[in-house]
Every structure is written in C-alpha cells, then in structure tokens.
Design a protein around this motif. Structure first.
Motif, PDB file in Angstrom:
ATOM      1  N   SER A   7      58.429 -10.095   8.810  1.00 24.12           N
ATOM      2  CA  SER A   7      58.981 -11.161   7.965  1.00 24.12           C
ATOM      3  C   SER A   7      59.075 -12.497   8.693  1.00 24.12           C
ATOM      4  CB  SER A   7      60.355 -10.770   7.417  1.00 24.12           C
ATOM      5  OG  SER A   7      61.325 -10.761   8.442  1.00 24.12           O
ATOM      6  N   ASN A   8      59.028 -12.475   9.996  1.00 26.03           N
ATOM      7  CA  ASN A   8      59.105 -13.716  10.766  1.00 26.03           C
ATOM      8  C   ASN A   8      57.749 -14.259  11.182  1.00 26.03           C
ATOM      9  OD1 ASN A   8      61.927 -14.801  11.373  1.00 26.03           O
ATOM     10  ND2 ASN A   8      62.161 -12.583  11.418  1.00 26.03           N
ATOM     11  N   LEU A   9      56.686 -13.682  10.698  1.00 27.82           N
ATOM     12  CA  LEU A   9      55.361 -14.255  10.909  1.00 27.82           C
ATOM     13  C   LEU A   9      55.115 -15.297   9.827  1.00 27.82           C
ATOM     14  CD1 LEU A   9      53.314 -11.044  11.777  1.00 27.82           C
ATOM     15  CD2 LEU A   9      54.233 -12.753  13.349  1.00 27.82           C
ATOM     16  N   LYS A  10      54.615 -16.456  10.209  1.00 22.37           N
ATOM     17  CA  LYS A  10      54.436 -17.569   9.269  1.00 22.37           C
ATOM     18  C   LYS A  10      53.656 -17.207   8.000  1.00 22.37           C
ATOM     19  CE  LYS A  10      54.997 -21.490  12.370  1.00 22.37           C
ATOM     20  NZ  LYS A  10      54.363 -22.659  12.957  1.00 22.37           N
ATOM     21  N   PRO A  11      52.577 -16.425   8.077  1.00 17.28           N
ATOM     22  CA  PRO A  11      51.823 -16.174   6.847  1.00 17.28           C
ATOM     23  C   PRO A  11      52.572 -15.342   5.804  1.00 17.28           C
ATOM     24  CG  PRO A  11      50.560 -15.481   8.781  1.00 17.28           C
ATOM     25  CD  PRO A  11      51.920 -15.855   9.249  1.00 17.28           C
ATOM     26  N   VAL A  12      53.598 -14.605   6.210  1.00 17.73           N
ATOM     27  CA  VAL A  12      54.263 -13.641   5.336  1.00 17.73           C
ATOM     28  C   VAL A  12      55.376 -14.314   4.540  1.00 17.73           C
ATOM     29  CG1 VAL A  12      55.575 -11.486   5.267  1.00 17.73           C
ATOM     30  CG2 VAL A  12      53.694 -11.767   6.914  1.00 17.73           C
ATOM     31  N   ASP A  13      55.291 -14.165   3.213  1.00 17.38           N
ATOM     32  CA  ASP A  13      56.317 -14.726   2.332  1.00 17.38           C
ATOM     33  C   ASP A  13      57.382 -13.695   1.964  1.00 17.38           C
ATOM     34  OD1 ASP A  13      55.298 -17.480   1.906  1.00 17.38           O
ATOM     35  OD2 ASP A  13      53.554 -16.375   1.172  1.00 17.38           O
ATOM     36  N   TYR A  14      56.968 -12.447   1.742  1.00 15.19           N
ATOM     37  CA  TYR A  14      57.906 -11.381   1.375  1.00 15.19           C
ATOM     38  C   TYR A  14      57.476 -10.075   2.020  1.00 15.19           C
ATOM     39  CZ  TYR A  14      59.282 -14.606  -2.333  1.00 15.19           C
ATOM     40  OH  TYR A  14      59.708 -15.706  -3.011  1.00 15.19           O
ATOM     41  N   VAL A  15      58.465  -9.245   2.371  1.00 11.84           N
ATOM     42  CA  VAL A  15      58.233  -7.888   2.847  1.00 11.84           C
ATOM     43  C   VAL A  15      58.976  -6.958   1.902  1.00 11.84           C
ATOM     44  CG1 VAL A  15      58.606  -6.227   4.720  1.00 11.84           C
ATOM     45  CG2 VAL A  15      58.009  -8.598   5.259  1.00 11.84           C
ATOM     46  N   VAL A  16      58.278  -5.927   1.430  1.00  9.13           N
ATOM     47  CA  VAL A  16      58.854  -4.963   0.507  1.00  9.13           C
ATOM     48  C   VAL A  16      58.568  -3.559   1.037  1.00  9.13           C
ATOM     49  CG1 VAL A  16      58.889  -4.163  -1.879  1.00  9.13           C
ATOM     50  CG2 VAL A  16      58.341  -6.546  -1.408  1.00  9.13           C
ATOM     51  N   PHE A  17      59.605  -2.738   1.161  1.00 12.61           N
ATOM     52  CA  PHE A  17      59.421  -1.359   1.615  1.00 12.61           C
ATOM     53  C   PHE A  17      58.859  -0.494   0.499  1.00 12.61           C
ATOM     54  CE2 PHE A  17      63.047  -2.625   4.396  1.00 12.61           C
ATOM     55  CZ  PHE A  17      62.432  -2.406   5.619  1.00 12.61           C
ATOM     56  N   PHE A  18      58.085   0.539   0.883  1.00 16.71           N
ATOM     57  CA  PHE A  18      57.699   1.576  -0.073  1.00 16.71           C
ATOM     58  C   PHE A  18      57.746   2.917   0.633  1.00 16.71           C
ATOM     59  CE2 PHE A  18      53.701   0.269   1.788  1.00 16.71           C
ATOM     60  CZ  PHE A  18      52.938   1.417   1.884  1.00 16.71           C
ATOM     61  N   GLU A  19      58.177   3.952  -0.111  1.00 14.23           N
ATOM     62  CA  GLU A  19      58.427   5.272   0.457  1.00 14.23           C
ATOM     63  C   GLU A  19      57.242   6.218   0.347  1.00 14.23           C
ATOM     64  OE1 GLU A  19      61.878   6.505  -1.714  1.00 14.23           O
ATOM     65  OE2 GLU A  19      63.221   5.230  -0.540  1.00 14.23           O
ATOM     66  N   GLU A  20      56.302   5.916  -0.512  1.00 11.04           N
ATOM     67  CA  GLU A  20      55.176   6.810  -0.747  1.00 11.04           C
ATOM     68  C   GLU A  20      54.125   6.643   0.354  1.00 11.04           C
ATOM     69  OE1 GLU A  20      57.542   5.737  -4.084  1.00 11.04           O
ATOM     70  OE2 GLU A  20      56.239   4.421  -2.946  1.00 11.04           O
ATOM     71  N   ASP A  21      53.147   7.547   0.377  1.00 11.67           N
ATOM     72  CA  ASP A  21      52.063   7.444   1.363  1.00 11.67           C
ATOM     73  C   ASP A  21      51.151   6.256   1.083  1.00 11.67           C
ATOM     74  OD1 ASP A  21      53.066   9.676   2.608  1.00 11.67           O
ATOM     75  OD2 ASP A  21      51.490  11.036   1.915  1.00 11.67           O
ATOM     76  N   THR A  22      51.031   5.879  -0.175  1.00  4.31           N
ATOM     77  CA  THR A  22      50.213   4.720  -0.553  1.00  4.31           C
ATOM     78  C   THR A  22      51.087   3.747  -1.343  1.00  4.31           C
ATOM     79  OG1 THR A  22      49.464   5.486  -2.731  1.00  4.31           O
ATOM     80  CG2 THR A  22      48.212   6.262  -0.795  1.00  4.31           C
ATOM     81  N   PRO A  23      50.683   2.487  -1.426  1.00  4.45           N
ATOM     82  CA  PRO A  23      51.493   1.501  -2.148  1.00  4.45           C
ATOM     83  C   PRO A  23      51.183   1.417  -3.644  1.00  4.45           C
ATOM     84  CG  PRO A  23      49.705   0.391  -1.074  1.00  4.45           C
ATOM     85  CD  PRO A  23      49.603   1.848  -0.676  1.00  4.45           C
TER      86      PRO A  23
END
Length: 144
Positions: free
Chosen positions: A119-135
């Motif tokens: 989340s602290n890398l400039k290109p990243v606007d949002y971080v969202v967790f996911f629990e499954e093996d794929t998004p």
C-alpha cells in the motif's frame, strides 16, 4: 471498453526496474503500525470501500499476488500495471490463502505486513485482501 482491466504476467522487460527509493511513499506514516488505525487515507480497504470509480469514468486496473518478499520484479510489474489506467487495485492473498497455495512454510511475512508494504508503493491506489486461491470472486465483487 471495460472500465476494469486485469493485468496479467509481464514476462521480461526492456525497461529497468524502478528504484524502490522512488516508489515508496512514506508520507502517510513514519511509524510502522500507524497504518493499522483506519483513517480516511488508508489504502487497505474492503471492496465496498472503494469509491465508485466506474461512475467517475476512471480506468481501473486490477492485479493480484502474494507479494511475500517484495523485490524489483514486483515493483516493475506494479508500475507497468498502473500505467494501464488511472487507478490500481491490488488483490492480496490472505495468510490462509498463501499457505493453501504455497505450503505450510509460507507466508514469510504476515498479510498485514505485506499489505503495509504494497500500500505504500506509489503506483498502488488500493489493496484488498482475498481468501480464495484465485481472485475470481473479488473481481466479480469489484465489477458490481
């Protein structure tokens, strides 16, 4: 044209990876742990907290990964993903998901630490967790 573009694998790059020093945005926090407090500027969110980017006519790019031990290839990949649109959303595997995919010795860094770094890398606007093996489920939620 879809308003959400899913960025895939990039392979080799002719462009050298950007320097981590220029990509880490520490303006939001100088104390590791401050990020845990939900604030208006937090970039670690759940899908419903993401603004109505479609209504704002934003071109949204989504990518995902474990990002267990961040390296220049990850940073280069995220820079290229961000260049595809206006907003970059990164789906981050939870610890349970990483263990399911990579075995019981992973992750090395816990999900909160990985989210803080990404989340602290400039290109990243949002971080969202996911629990499954794929998004796939997360992408469906984002498209609604």
């Amino acid at each position: 044209m879809a308003w959400l573009k899913v960025a895939g694998s990039w392979g080799d790059s002719s462009r050298p990876a950007a320097s981590l020093k220029n990509l880490i945005d520490v303006s939001q926090s100088t104390n590791f742990g401050v990020w845990k407090d939900k604030t208006e500027t937090s970039k670690i969110v759940i899908p419903k907290e993401i603004p109505k980017l479609k209504e704002e006519n934003k071109k949204v790019v989504f990518t995902n990964g474990v990002f267990d031990l961040i390296h220049a290839g990850h940073v280069d990949y995220l820079c290229k993903a961000k260049a595809l649109g206006d907003t970059l959303i990164v789906g981050l595997n939870t610890d349970e998901s990483v263990e399911s995919i990579k075995g019981n010795k992973r992750p090395i860094l816990k999900q909160d630490e990985r989210a803080f770094i990404i989340s602290n890398l400039k290109p990243v606007d949002y971080v969202v967790f996911f629990e499954e093996d794929t998004p796939a489920k997360l992408i469906s939620e984002l498209l609604q």
